[in-house]
Design a protein around this motif. Structure first.
Motif, PDB file in Angstrom:
ATOM      1  N   ARG A   1      74.931 127.109  67.018  1.00 35.31           N
ATOM      2  CA  ARG A   1      74.940 126.443  68.314  1.00 35.31           C
ATOM      3  C   ARG A   1      73.519 126.345  68.867  1.00 35.31           C
ATOM      4  O   ARG A   1      73.117 125.314  69.400  1.00 35.31           O
ATOM      5  CB  ARG A   1      75.829 127.252  69.265  1.00 35.31           C
ATOM      6  N   TYR A   2      72.775 127.410  68.719  1.00 29.77           N
ATOM      7  CA  TYR A   2      71.386 127.451  69.181  1.00 29.77           C
ATOM      8  C   TYR A   2      70.512 126.509  68.360  1.00 29.77           C
ATOM      9  O   TYR A   2      69.825 125.650  68.907  1.00 29.77           O
ATOM     10  CB  TYR A   2      70.881 128.889  69.095  1.00 29.77           C
TER      11      TYR A   2
ATOM     12  N   SER B   1      71.509 122.602  68.609  1.00 32.60           N
ATOM     13  CA  SER B   1      71.566 121.955  69.927  1.00 32.60           C
ATOM     14  C   SER B   1      70.266 121.271  70.316  1.00 32.60           C
ATOM     15  O   SER B   1      70.207 120.606  71.341  1.00 32.60           O
ATOM     16  CB  SER B   1      71.903 123.002  70.997  1.00 32.60           C
TER      17      SER B   1
ATOM     18  N   TYR C   1      64.133 126.780  73.702  1.00 35.94           N
ATOM     19  CA  TYR C   1      65.168 127.560  74.378  1.00 35.94           C
ATOM     20  C   TYR C   1      66.499 126.826  74.373  1.00 35.94           C
ATOM     21  O   TYR C   1      66.556 125.605  74.286  1.00 35.94           O
ATOM     22  CB  TYR C   1      64.737 127.854  75.821  1.00 35.94           C
ATOM     23  N   PHE C   2      67.562 127.570  74.501  1.00 35.86           N
ATOM     24  CA  PHE C   2      68.915 127.034  74.571  1.00 35.86           C
ATOM     25  C   PHE C   2      69.261 126.830  76.042  1.00 35.86           C
ATOM     26  O   PHE C   2      69.124 127.751  76.850  1.00 35.86           O
ATOM     27  CB  PHE C   2      69.898 128.016  73.920  1.00 35.86           C
ATOM     28  N   ASN C   3      69.697 125.633  76.392  1.00 34.20           N
ATOM     29  CA  ASN C   3      70.092 125.311  77.768  1.00 34.20           C
ATOM     30  C   ASN C   3      69.053 125.746  78.798  1.00 34.20           C
ATOM     31  O   ASN C   3      69.366 126.446  79.751  1.00 34.20           O
ATOM     32  CB  ASN C   3      71.449 125.930  78.106  1.00 34.20           C
ATOM     33  N   GLY C   4      67.826 125.369  78.600  1.00 32.82           N
ATOM     34  CA  GLY C   4      66.784 125.641  79.585  1.00 32.82           C
ATOM     35  C   GLY C   4      65.884 126.806  79.246  1.00 32.82           C
ATOM     36  O   GLY C   4      64.736 126.621  78.892  1.00 32.82           O
ATOM     37  N   ASP C   5      66.392 128.041  79.368  1.00 33.52           N
ATOM     38  CA  ASP C   5      65.529 129.199  79.142  1.00 33.52           C
ATOM     39  C   ASP C   5      66.258 130.366  78.472  1.00 33.52           C
ATOM     40  O   ASP C   5      65.894 131.518  78.662  1.00 33.52           O
ATOM     41  CB  ASP C   5      64.894 129.660  80.454  1.00 33.52           C
ATOM     42  N   ASN C   6      67.270 130.070  77.678  1.00 39.46           N
ATOM     43  CA  ASN C   6      68.061 131.127  77.039  1.00 39.46           C
ATOM     44  C   ASN C   6      67.665 131.317  75.579  1.00 39.46           C
ATOM     45  O   ASN C   6      67.322 130.363  74.878  1.00 39.46           O
ATOM     46  CB  ASN C   6      69.555 130.781  77.096  1.00 39.46           C
TER      47      ASN C   6
ATOM     48  N   GLN D   1      77.226 131.213  67.039  1.00 39.58           N
ATOM     49  CA  GLN D   1      76.263 131.199  68.125  1.00 39.58           C
ATOM     50  C   GLN D   1      74.880 130.780  67.621  1.00 39.58           C
ATOM     51  O   GLN D   1      74.177 130.017  68.280  1.00 39.58           O
ATOM     52  CB  GLN D   1      76.168 132.576  68.789  1.00 39.58           C
TER      53      GLN D   1
END
Length: 162
Positions: free
Chosen positions: A77-78, A81, A133-138, A74
């Motif tokens: 991945r972060y 990406s 951020y990951f995928n927008g705001d994660n 994980q």
């Protein structure tokens, strides 16, 4: 405060496994990391001394937090990406209560050393100090508390071993 400093040092040791390929191939070359103000590599005996001090400072019961385990897939991945323009240069680790602890009616209450009440939020930022951020705001969360999630071979032991 001392427990949080130790937890931070422990988590950093797990995160260091996500270093660049160059650093993974040159594990004995610590010149770059020791010159930094933080995030340095330390010998196993020093780490065990630090771990032992923490463990001896808490009542060593099954409910006391000894470590937090992060899923490296994980984390990769972060960090992997992001586009090169938003490259993560640092990870900031925020101490936080778990949502389960908060939603059980314990918001803003000291959790002490209890496993399952404490977590870390991981947020990357770039060289300009902007969060990435990951995928927008994660951001990354959900570290496995040890105990109870400690039984992974040698990694399940309270100290570092070969």
């Amino acid at each position: 405060m001392k427990k949080y400093v130790f937890v931070f040092a422990t988590v950093l040791s797990f995160i260091s496994a996500c270093d660049t390929k160059k650093n993974r191939n040159n594990q004995n070359d610590t010149s770059e990391s020791t010159a930094r103000m933080f995030s340095r590599f330390i010998p196993m005996d020093s780490a065990n001394k630090m771990i032992g001090s923490y463990l001896n400072s808490i009542q060593n019961t099954d409910s006391n937090l000894q470590a937090l385990i992060i899923d490296m897939d994980q984390l990769r991945r972060y960090t992997d990406s992001m586009a090169t323009t938003s490259r993560i240069t640092h990870l900031k680790l925020f101490f936080a209560h778990t949502l389960k602890y908060i939603n059980a009616g314990h918001a803003n209450q000291n959790a002490g050393y209890h496993s399952g009440a404490f977590t870390i939020i991981v947020a990357g930022y770039d060289s300009a100090g902007n969060y990435v951020y990951f995928n927008g705001d994660n951001v990354l969360e959900y570290l496995a508390p040890c105990p109870p999630n400690c039984d992974l071979g040698k990694a399940g032991q309270p100290f570092l071993t070969n």
